[in-house]
Design a protein around this motif. Structure first.
Motif, PDB file in Angstrom:
ATOM      1  N   UNK A  11     -13.174   1.971  -3.417  1.00 45.40           N
ATOM      2  CA  UNK A  11     -13.535   2.915  -4.475  1.00 45.40           C
ATOM      3  C   UNK A  11     -13.076   4.337  -4.163  1.00 45.40           C
ATOM      4  N   UNK A  12     -12.677   4.581  -2.925  1.00 47.76           N
ATOM      5  CA  UNK A  12     -12.293   5.939  -2.525  1.00 47.76           C
ATOM      6  C   UNK A  12     -10.841   6.227  -2.885  1.00 47.76           C
ATOM      7  N   UNK A  13     -10.641   7.306  -3.599  1.00 48.15           N
ATOM      8  CA  UNK A  13      -9.286   7.738  -3.951  1.00 48.15           C
ATOM      9  C   UNK A  13      -8.858   8.873  -3.038  1.00 48.15           C
ATOM     10  N   UNK A  14      -7.580   8.941  -2.767  1.00 47.17           N
ATOM     11  CA  UNK A  14      -7.011  10.097  -2.088  1.00 47.17           C
ATOM     12  C   UNK A  14      -5.690  10.433  -2.771  1.00 47.17           C
ATOM     13  N   UNK A  15      -5.291  11.679  -2.647  1.00 50.62           N
ATOM     14  CA  UNK A  15      -4.051  12.117  -3.282  1.00 50.62           C
ATOM     15  C   UNK A  15      -2.898  11.965  -2.315  1.00 50.62           C
ATOM     16  N   UNK A  16      -1.833  11.350  -2.791  1.00 50.04           N
ATOM     17  CA  UNK A  16      -0.558  11.327  -2.065  1.00 50.04           C
ATOM     18  C   UNK A  16       0.312  12.378  -2.736  1.00 50.04           C
ATOM     19  N   UNK A  17       0.580  13.464  -2.010  1.00 47.26           N
ATOM     20  CA  UNK A  17       1.172  14.619  -2.661  1.00 47.26           C
ATOM     21  C   UNK A  17       0.221  15.125  -3.723  1.00 47.26           C
ATOM     22  N   UNK A  18       0.786  15.641  -4.825  1.00 52.04           N
ATOM     23  CA  UNK A  18      -0.082  16.079  -5.925  1.00 52.04           C
ATOM     24  C   UNK A  18       0.167  15.251  -7.183  1.00 52.04           C
ATOM     25  N   UNK A  20      -0.003  11.475  -7.117  1.00 53.93           N
ATOM     26  CA  UNK A  20      -0.417  10.078  -7.041  1.00 53.93           C
ATOM     27  C   UNK A  20      -1.872   9.972  -6.551  1.00 53.93           C
ATOM     28  N   UNK A  21      -2.823   9.795  -7.485  1.00 55.98           N
ATOM     29  CA  UNK A  21      -4.230   9.588  -7.101  1.00 55.98           C
ATOM     30  C   UNK A  21      -4.436   8.115  -6.752  1.00 55.98           C
ATOM     31  N   UNK A  22      -4.546   7.816  -5.462  1.00 55.17           N
ATOM     32  CA  UNK A  22      -4.341   6.462  -4.945  1.00 55.17           C
ATOM     33  C   UNK A  22      -5.619   5.860  -4.380  1.00 55.17           C
ATOM     34  N   UNK A  23      -5.804   4.562  -4.633  1.00 59.15           N
ATOM     35  CA  UNK A  23      -6.739   3.730  -3.885  1.00 59.15           C
ATOM     36  C   UNK A  23      -5.914   2.720  -3.093  1.00 59.15           C
ATOM     37  N   UNK A  24      -6.079   2.692  -1.784  1.00 62.36           N
ATOM     38  CA  UNK A  24      -5.388   1.700  -0.957  1.00 62.36           C
ATOM     39  C   UNK A  24      -6.243   0.428  -0.950  1.00 62.36           C
ATOM     40  N   UNK A  25      -5.801  -0.579  -1.697  1.00 59.92           N
ATOM     41  CA  UNK A  25      -6.625  -1.779  -1.874  1.00 59.92           C
ATOM     42  C   UNK A  25      -6.476  -2.757  -0.724  1.00 59.92           C
ATOM     43  N   UNK A  26      -5.308  -2.805  -0.113  1.00 57.65           N
ATOM     44  CA  UNK A  26      -5.106  -3.587   1.110  1.00 57.65           C
ATOM     45  C   UNK A  26      -4.214  -2.796   2.042  1.00 57.65           C
ATOM     46  N   UNK A  27      -4.357  -3.046   3.349  1.00 57.26           N
ATOM     47  CA  UNK A  27      -3.529  -2.369   4.340  1.00 57.26           C
ATOM     48  C   UNK A  27      -3.492  -3.205   5.615  1.00 57.26           C
ATOM     49  N   UNK A  28      -2.314  -3.231   6.257  1.00 60.84           N
ATOM     50  CA  UNK A  28      -2.212  -3.964   7.521  1.00 60.84           C
ATOM     51  C   UNK A  28      -3.107  -3.351   8.590  1.00 60.84           C
ATOM     52  N   UNK A  29      -3.467  -2.082   8.461  1.00 61.58           N
ATOM     53  CA  UNK A  29      -4.387  -1.466   9.423  1.00 61.58           C
ATOM     54  C   UNK A  29      -5.728  -2.195   9.420  1.00 61.58           C
ATOM     55  N   UNK A  30      -6.174  -2.630   8.242  1.00 61.46           N
ATOM     56  CA  UNK A  30      -7.467  -3.310   8.125  1.00 61.46           C
ATOM     57  C   UNK A  30      -7.331  -4.824   8.157  1.00 61.46           C
ATOM     58  N   UNK A  31      -6.314  -5.369   7.469  1.00 61.64           N
ATOM     59  CA  UNK A  31      -6.209  -6.819   7.329  1.00 61.64           C
ATOM     60  C   UNK A  31      -5.222  -7.460   8.315  1.00 61.64           C
ATOM     61  N   UNK A  32      -4.367  -6.645   8.948  1.00 61.38           N
ATOM     62  CA  UNK A  32      -3.453  -7.159   9.957  1.00 61.38           C
ATOM     63  C   UNK A  32      -2.516  -8.224   9.423  1.00 61.38           C
ATOM     64  N   UNK A  33      -2.278  -9.265  10.238  1.00 62.18           N
ATOM     65  CA  UNK A  33      -1.308 -10.297   9.882  1.00 62.18           C
ATOM     66  C   UNK A  33      -1.828 -11.234   8.799  1.00 62.18           C
ATOM     67  N   UNK A  34      -3.109 -11.132   8.443  1.00 59.13           N
ATOM     68  CA  UNK A  34      -3.665 -12.013   7.410  1.00 59.13           C
ATOM     69  C   UNK A  34      -2.961 -11.824   6.074  1.00 59.13           C
ATOM     70  N   UNK A 118       0.232  12.865 -19.928  1.00 59.82           N
ATOM     71  CA  UNK A 118      -0.224  11.601 -20.485  1.00 59.82           C
ATOM     72  C   UNK A 118      -0.758  10.652 -19.429  1.00 59.82           C
ATOM     73  N   UNK A 119      -1.045   9.404 -19.824  1.00 56.61           N
ATOM     74  CA  UNK A 119      -1.607   8.432 -18.878  1.00 56.61           C
ATOM     75  C   UNK A 119      -0.594   8.037 -17.816  1.00 56.61           C
ATOM     76  N   UNK A 120      -1.116   7.812 -16.610  1.00 60.39           N
ATOM     77  CA  UNK A 120      -0.267   7.473 -15.463  1.00 60.39           C
ATOM     78  C   UNK A 120      -0.940   6.349 -14.688  1.00 60.39           C
ATOM     79  N   UNK A 121      -0.167   5.283 -14.435  1.00 57.02           N
ATOM     80  CA  UNK A 121      -0.695   4.154 -13.667  1.00 57.02           C
ATOM     81  C   UNK A 121       0.475   3.461 -12.986  1.00 57.02           C
ATOM     82  N   UNK A 122       0.436   3.427 -11.654  1.00 52.19           N
ATOM     83  CA  UNK A 122       1.550   2.910 -10.855  1.00 52.19           C
ATOM     84  C   UNK A 122       0.990   2.127  -9.676  1.00 52.19           C
TER      85      UNK A 122
END
Length: 286
Positions: A11-18, A20-34, A118-122
């Protein structure tokens, strides 16, 4: 049938640059090789940008050792890199960048979208490369909506960005076997998709609500499915947009540091040295 093994959300968003308001839903840091061969999935938006004078985004930064896949649902993104590639992608388009041995790039909203707002979703997905290809030459695939084949489903459709479904093959060239399917389901649709045995399988719910093998999932949730099994059932409880990702796991060490993902700490140190020494090339003047 594949079974759901794990759920991921953030649920936590962070800005990548100014831009891209991003939620990282998966990451190898947390899920690793899974989640191999996938490394990360950032969901930017939904967000509405006001008109502006200067494009928002992320300035020049490096990558090495993997590929970035950017899928635009709303808005426009403009790309430039040190290998001389560039372009604008809009709704339905995909940018598949192979960083491999090293590239500098920048990502901004297009000038037209900046002026109009306008709306932005990526979505941006990182796909790992096997050790033998991590130092390959950088590459870039600009894939427009019109070039992505569509499979009609009973109550929906699937755009085949990479891999194969129902005899149709997506235009993206990949280093290892990967499927990237953009699936849209109407409310009430009931669809069973064939999925490769042995593949990592991730179902990313971008909007709507869906039962996956009878288990409920909602927007901004990722379901990790078992590698055993050859299908999954999707029952939409509203109009729903999914990304279905499958990939043959890469059974190699994953060592990452910021924008570099390699197989050892020594290779990470080399990547940092090469970047600091200017070996990733130069960005041409804008």
């Amino acid at each position: 049938m594949k079974t759901i093994t794990t759920r991921h959300t953030n649920e936590q968003r962070h800005w990548v640059g100014d831009g891209f308001p991003v939620r990282s839903l998966i990451s190898y840091h947390a899920q690793g090789s899974a989640i191999s061969p996938f490394l990360l999935l950032d969901y930017a938006g939904p967000h509405v940008f006001e008109p502006a004078e200067s494009p928002r985004g992320v300035g020049t930064h490096p990558h090495r050792g993997f590929e970035t896949v950017t899928i635009v649902y709303d808005g426009e993104v403009e790309h430039r890199d040190s290998a001389g590639n560039g372009g604008i992608i809009g709704p339905g388009d995909v940018q598949w960048m192979t960083a491999a041995g090293g590239v500098l790039h920048e990502e901004f909203h297009s000038k037209g979208f900046t002026r109009a707002g306008g709306p932005f979703r990526v979505v941006q997905l990182w796909v790992n490369l096997p050790a033998k290809d991590k130092m390959a030459a950088p590459g870039y695939q600009s894939i427009v909506d019109a070039d992505i084949p569509v499979v009609d489903l009973d109550g929906g459709k699937a755009r085949i960005i990479a891999g194969t479904l129902a005899g149709k093959t997506g235009p993206a060239r990949t280093f290892t076997p990967v499927n990237v399917w953009d699936v849209r389901l109407d409310d009430g649709a009931d669809v069973t998709l064939d999925l490769p045995e042995g593949h990592t399988t991730l179902v990313v719910v971008l909007s709507g609500r869906v039962l996956v093998n009878g288990e409920d999932a909602a927007s901004a949730e990722v379901l990790e499915l078992s590698r055993t099994g050859t299908s999954a059932r999707f029952t939409a409880e509203a109009e729903t947009t999914l990304l279905v990702l499958t990939g043959e796991p890469i059974d190699e060490p994953i060592v990452g540091y910021g924008p570099f993902v390699m197989n050892s700490e020594a290779e990470i140190r080399t990547a940092i040295d090469d970047f600091n020494s200017g070996r990733f090339g130069r960005m041409a003047a804008a």
